[in-house]
Design a protein around this motif. Structure first.
Motif, PDB file in Angstrom:
ATOM      1  N   ALA A 155       2.473  -1.380  -1.549  1.00  0.00           N
ATOM      2  CA  ALA A 155       1.219  -1.026  -2.214  1.00  0.00           C
ATOM      3  C   ALA A 155       0.801   0.396  -1.848  1.00  0.00           C
ATOM      4  CB  ALA A 155       0.120  -2.015  -1.844  1.00  0.00           C
ATOM      5  N   ALA A 156       1.111   0.817  -0.609  1.00  0.00           N
ATOM      6  CA  ALA A 156       0.770   2.185  -0.211  1.00  0.00           C
ATOM      7  C   ALA A 156       1.525   3.188  -1.070  1.00  0.00           C
ATOM      8  CB  ALA A 156       1.098   2.392   1.273  1.00  0.00           C
ATOM      9  N   VAL A 157       2.830   2.928  -1.278  1.00  0.00           N
ATOM     10  CA  VAL A 157       3.629   3.826  -2.117  1.00  0.00           C
ATOM     11  C   VAL A 157       3.124   3.781  -3.557  1.00  0.00           C
ATOM     12  CG1 VAL A 157       5.942   4.423  -2.861  1.00  0.00           C
ATOM     13  CG2 VAL A 157       5.609   3.354  -0.632  1.00  0.00           C
ATOM     14  N   LEU A 178       2.589  12.845  -2.302  1.00  0.00           N
ATOM     15  CA  LEU A 178       3.760  12.127  -1.805  1.00  0.00           C
ATOM     16  C   LEU A 178       3.970  12.338  -0.308  1.00  0.00           C
ATOM     17  CD1 LEU A 178       6.235  12.591  -4.757  1.00  0.00           C
ATOM     18  CD2 LEU A 178       4.772  10.646  -4.204  1.00  0.00           C
ATOM     19  N   LEU A 179       3.405  13.428   0.231  1.00  0.00           N
ATOM     20  CA  LEU A 179       3.549  13.664   1.671  1.00  0.00           C
ATOM     21  C   LEU A 179       2.537  12.862   2.481  1.00  0.00           C
ATOM     22  CD1 LEU A 179       4.308  17.478   1.762  1.00  0.00           C
ATOM     23  CD2 LEU A 179       5.875  15.547   1.903  1.00  0.00           C
ATOM     24  N   THR A 180       1.608  12.156   1.792  1.00  0.00           N
ATOM     25  CA  THR A 180       0.675  11.304   2.530  1.00  0.00           C
ATOM     26  C   THR A 180       1.337   9.990   2.924  1.00  0.00           C
ATOM     27  OG1 THR A 180      -0.129  10.254   0.526  1.00  0.00           O
ATOM     28  CG2 THR A 180      -1.297  12.227   1.252  1.00  0.00           C
ATOM     29  N   LEU A 181       2.485   9.705   2.325  1.00  0.00           N
ATOM     30  CA  LEU A 181       3.119   8.404   2.563  1.00  0.00           C
ATOM     31  C   LEU A 181       3.425   8.120   4.031  1.00  0.00           C
ATOM     32  CD1 LEU A 181       5.425   8.009  -0.541  1.00  0.00           C
ATOM     33  CD2 LEU A 181       3.214   6.980  -0.079  1.00  0.00           C
ATOM     34  N   PRO A 182       3.922   9.099   4.813  1.00  0.00           N
ATOM     35  CA  PRO A 182       4.169   8.798   6.230  1.00  0.00           C
ATOM     36  C   PRO A 182       2.917   8.327   6.971  1.00  0.00           C
ATOM     37  CG  PRO A 182       5.198  10.853   5.624  1.00  0.00           C
ATOM     38  CD  PRO A 182       4.377  10.424   4.442  1.00  0.00           C
ATOM     39  N   ILE A 183       1.735   8.669   6.454  1.00  0.00           N
ATOM     40  CA  ILE A 183       0.499   8.184   7.089  1.00  0.00           C
ATOM     41  C   ILE A 183       0.118   6.815   6.554  1.00  0.00           C
ATOM     42  CG2 ILE A 183      -1.935   8.699   7.528  1.00  0.00           C
ATOM     43  CD1 ILE A 183      -1.220  11.655   6.924  1.00  0.00           C
ATOM     44  N   THR A 184       0.123   6.682   5.203  1.00  0.00           N
ATOM     45  CA  THR A 184      -0.420   5.451   4.620  1.00  0.00           C
ATOM     46  C   THR A 184       0.522   4.252   4.765  1.00  0.00           C
ATOM     47  OG1 THR A 184       0.408   6.166   2.472  1.00  0.00           O
ATOM     48  CG2 THR A 184      -1.900   6.594   2.953  1.00  0.00           C
ATOM     49  N   VAL A 185       1.823   4.488   4.674  1.00  0.00           N
ATOM     50  CA  VAL A 185       2.742   3.345   4.703  1.00  0.00           C
ATOM     51  C   VAL A 185       2.642   2.554   6.015  1.00  0.00           C
ATOM     52  CG1 VAL A 185       5.179   2.695   4.731  1.00  0.00           C
ATOM     53  CG2 VAL A 185       4.321   4.178   2.937  1.00  0.00           C
ATOM     54  N   PRO A 186       2.683   3.190   7.197  1.00  0.00           N
ATOM     55  CA  PRO A 186       2.549   2.405   8.430  1.00  0.00           C
ATOM     56  C   PRO A 186       1.204   1.687   8.531  1.00  0.00           C
ATOM     57  CG  PRO A 186       3.322   4.618   8.908  1.00  0.00           C
ATOM     58  CD  PRO A 186       2.930   4.610   7.480  1.00  0.00           C
ATOM     59  N   VAL A 187       0.125   2.367   8.088  1.00  0.00           N
ATOM     60  CA  VAL A 187      -1.198   1.739   8.137  1.00  0.00           C
ATOM     61  C   VAL A 187      -1.201   0.459   7.306  1.00  0.00           C
ATOM     62  CG1 VAL A 187      -3.614   2.004   7.471  1.00  0.00           C
ATOM     63  CG2 VAL A 187      -2.410   3.896   8.558  1.00  0.00           C
ATOM     64  N   PHE A 188      -0.637   0.556   6.112  1.00  0.00           N
ATOM     65  CA  PHE A 188      -0.621  -0.616   5.234  1.00  0.00           C
ATOM     66  C   PHE A 188       0.285  -1.714   5.780  1.00  0.00           C
ATOM     67  CE2 PHE A 188      -2.690  -0.109   0.990  1.00  0.00           C
ATOM     68  CZ  PHE A 188      -3.511   0.923   1.392  1.00  0.00           C
ATOM     69  N   PHE A 189       1.383  -1.310   6.408  1.00  0.00           N
ATOM     70  CA  PHE A 189       2.265  -2.321   7.002  1.00  0.00           C
ATOM     71  C   PHE A 189       1.502  -3.134   8.040  1.00  0.00           C
ATOM     72  CE2 PHE A 189       5.176  -3.722  10.319  1.00  0.00           C
ATOM     73  CZ  PHE A 189       6.083  -4.468   9.578  1.00  0.00           C
ATOM     74  N   VAL A 190       0.804  -2.427   8.943  1.00  0.00           N
ATOM     75  CA  VAL A 190       0.049  -3.122   9.992  1.00  0.00           C
ATOM     76  C   VAL A 190      -1.039  -3.996   9.375  1.00  0.00           C
ATOM     77  CG1 VAL A 190      -1.494  -2.777  11.948  1.00  0.00           C
ATOM     78  CG2 VAL A 190       0.546  -1.357  11.709  1.00  0.00           C
ATOM     79  N   ALA A 191      -1.729  -3.458   8.350  1.00  0.00           N
ATOM     80  CA  ALA A 191      -2.786  -4.241   7.704  1.00  0.00           C
ATOM     81  C   ALA A 191      -2.205  -5.516   7.092  1.00  0.00           C
ATOM     82  CB  ALA A 191      -3.472  -3.399   6.629  1.00  0.00           C
ATOM     83  N   GLY A 192      -1.021  -5.394   6.499  1.00  0.00           N
ATOM     84  CA  GLY A 192      -0.398  -6.571   5.888  1.00  0.00           C
ATOM     85  C   GLY A 192      -0.078  -7.635   6.915  1.00  0.00           C
ATOM     86  N   VAL A 193       0.514  -7.200   8.047  1.00  0.00           N
ATOM     87  CA  VAL A 193       0.825  -8.153   9.110  1.00  0.00           C
ATOM     88  C   VAL A 193      -0.464  -8.809   9.595  1.00  0.00           C
ATOM     89  CG1 VAL A 193       1.777  -8.433  11.420  1.00  0.00           C
ATOM     90  CG2 VAL A 193       2.865  -6.865   9.818  1.00  0.00           C
TER      91      VAL A 193
END
Lengths: 292, 335
Positions: A201-203, A62-77
């Motif tokens: 999806a990251a979460v 669950l502590l990986t989320l601060p890394i994966t969530v922004p990456v996935f946001f940018v990928a989605g955009v």
């Protein structure tokens, strides 16, 4: 009776997770009328990323989320701006499915090459125990999954309802042209909408990694389940999908404890076809669902 | 292209295809040839629905698998001879497809694609779950109908059997494209609401097209069962086989009789090559995906229209009736 209670309790927990996993799909459909077949593939990507960060850096999933969530946001955009927005608008519905289907194949092939096809899983110490409520036993990992899903959906709902971005996004969903007329930059908002969808999806992937083993081809199972959920709920309705997810989660789990796993999964498809025959626009969907 | 040279080209192509088994230097290439013709049948059959109506089904492998298992089960469990087994199971699958179609074609666009994907997953689950009948995930062994032939000769026989099926599918497409039924289907593709208001029985037409398309796919599936002799539910019900049909058709051009065939001639050998060159790795999935994305982004009309446009640029305009979309026509009218 205990069995049924157990099934019901597990079903609610699983249904909450399903609601999180399918929320992104509702967002994409809402902002662009796009059925994003690659969403489950990105869930698996997130699961693998979580796995790598967990085994490599020793981070709690669950502590990986601060890394994966922004990456996935940018990928989605990026996916929305660079690929989907460039499709011709008159064939958008079909072509976007094929495009995202292609993305799913690309992802599955890459995951299979880098991580091999074997099962992976993350087992945390806290995940192996369970909470006893009378005769019903609830595994802690499921409770955590449900809690994460509830918090994420709560945040998503708050963003959609209370922020200016959320208002712009909802306006874009409801009537893109009118939204443009009052000065909303709909292209940009649509891109961000995709980003938010992929961020869920990251979460979802991190939670998935916590509660179940995964492998590169696992996304096919999820495509069927999640698509059934959003069709039953009504395409484009976030709330409808959440209700359908809880309902199907409970039904799946009750069938699982009384019949077997095959029929439990089959329930999703049976309800999908029932919905099409009885009410093609979905049970909670609005008027726009049927045409797409 | 002038019609004389067109027929010449067609005859040359046909002769090459018929001669292929005798030109193939080894059994493996003969096997790859059979596979390619099979995919050509699948793509052409897919195009009976996808090309005419514009309904993209990613789940046609459901009918492929059902045809294969139907034929296999009738041959192994009921001791039927292979020809009636093949025909009966394909007919049953076509009727089943018609019934599914009644529910499936009620929704358009994305929902239809979802339904088609769901259908494959459903059939896969059913066949894997019904262990006592189908053997579950271990698969089903099907005895060959030609026991006296060796592997190479068997490939040869099935090459021509698939070829006959291909010709039948192409003829069906051609006949439909010239019929009132075909015009109705094309009207659905261009604008379903207008077609309906003009009195085209859209639902009936779509269901018939769906069933017909499934019929040919099921026939190919049945032949596959007899040819390959063992059925793996994961392969025959894979979404990948279904997506190959779509990719081949789109790549060649869905509005053209030979489009799917052309696509199959490119994609199937390329797929086999990837499998041989890269071994058991999963990277061939990525290659397929990249190709699909490229086609969708840059050539959604397919190779044939792209090449035709190139050819037309170098010759004087001809006065013939072309097939074009309503959108193209309105653009030309404006210009």
């Amino acid at each position: 009776m205990t069995l049924l209670l157990q099934g019901l309790a597990l079903g609610i927990l699983t249904g909450g997770l399903y609601a999180l996993l399918s929320s992104g799909l509702s967002l994409y459909f809402g902002v662009m009328r796009v059925v994003m077949v690659a969403h489950p593939a990105f869930l698996i990507v997130a699961a693998y990323l979580t796995f790598t960060l967990h085994t490599g850096l020793g981070l709690d999933p669950l502590l990986t989320l601060p890394i994966t969530v922004p990456v996935f946001f940018v990928a989605g955009v990026a996916i929305q701006r660079l690929l989907i927005a460039r499709l011709a608008s008159d064939t958008m519905a079909m072509m976007s499915v094929l495009l995202t289907f292609g993305l799913a194949l690309i992802i599955e092939g890459l995951l299979g090459t880098f991580y091999t096809g074997s099962y992976r899983s993350i087992s945390m110490e806290y995940a192996t125990q369970s909470l006893a409520l009378g005769p019903v036993r609830l595994p802690y990992d499921r409770i955590i999954a449900f809690a994460v899903a509830a918090v994420t959906l709560g945040v998503l709902f708050a963003v959609l309802r209370m922020t200016r971005f959320g208002q712009a996004l909802r306006a874009t969903i409801q009537h893109p042209e009118a939204a443009r007329l009052i000065g909303i930059k709909t292209e940009r908002v649509t891109g961000y909408g995709f980003g938010v969808g992929l961020a869920t999806a990251a979460v979802g992937g991190a939670v998935l990694a916590l509660i179940t083993p995964f492998f590169p081809a696992a996304h096919w199972v999820w495509i069927g389940k999640l698509m059934a959920i959003i069709v039953v709920g009504g395409l484009g309705s976030v709330q409808g999908a959440a209700v359908a997810a809880l309902m199907l989660g409970v039904i799946e789990s009750l069938v699982l404890v009384t019949v077997d796993a095959t029929w439990a999964t089959m329930m999703f498809y049976i309800f999908l076809f029932l919905t099409l025959v009885v009410r093609p626009q979905g049970f909670f969907g609005g008027r726009l669902a049927q045409r797409f | 292209m002038r019609s004389g040279s067109r027929y010449g080209l067609l005859a040359l192509g046909a002769a090459l295809v018929i001669a292929y088994p005798w030109l193939a230097p080894n059994t493996y290439l003969l096997y790859a040839g059979v596979l390619t013709v099979m995919y050509a049948v699948l793509a052409t059959s897919w195009n009976l629905l996808g090309g005419f109506t514009g309904y993209v089904s990613l789940g046609h492998s459901a009918f492929f698998g059902l045809g294969a298992y139907g034929t296999g089960l009738l041959v192994t469990k009921a001791d039927w001879p292979w020809i009636p087994a093949l025909l009966v199971s394909a007919l049953v699958v076509a009727v089943f497809a018609g019934l599914v179609g009644v529910a499936a074609v009620r929704v358009r666009g994305a929902s239809f694609v979802i339904v088609s994907i769901a259908l494959v997953s459903m059939m896969n689950l059913l066949v894997q779950g019904w262990r006592s009948l189908t053997g579950g995930s271990t698969g089903l062994r099907v005895p060959t109908p030609f026991r006296e032939l060796n592997r190479g000769e068997s490939h040869l026989v099935f090459f021509y059997l698939f070829l006959v099926l291909l010709v039948l599918a192409l003829l069906t497409w051609w006949v439909i494209s010239r019929s009132r039924f075909g015009s109705g289907l094309k009207a659905i593709r261009e604008d379903e609401d207008k077609a309906e208001s003009l009195g085209v029985p859209t639902t009936a037409f779509k269901v018939v097209a769906y069933g017909l398309s499934a019929l040919f796919v099921a026939l190919a599936g049945g032949l596959y069962a007899l040819w390959f002799r063992s059925l793996d539910p994961i392969f025959v019900f894979s979404i990948l086989v279904g997506s190959y049909m779509v990719l081949m058709s789109l790549l060649g051009g869905v509005r053209h009789l030979f489009g799917p065939l052309l696509g199959a001639l490119i994609v199937a050998p390329a797929g086999e090559y990837f499998l041989v060159a890269l071994g058991e790795s999963q990277i061939h999935l990525t290659a397929t995906g990249v190709l699909l994305v490229l086609v969708v982004m840059f050539m959604p009309e397919g190779i044939i229209p792209a090449v035709a446009k190139l050819v037309r640029r170098f010759r004087p305009p001809e006065a013939s009736i072309r097939e074009e979309t309503a959108e193209q026509r309105s653009k030309e009218a404006v210009a």
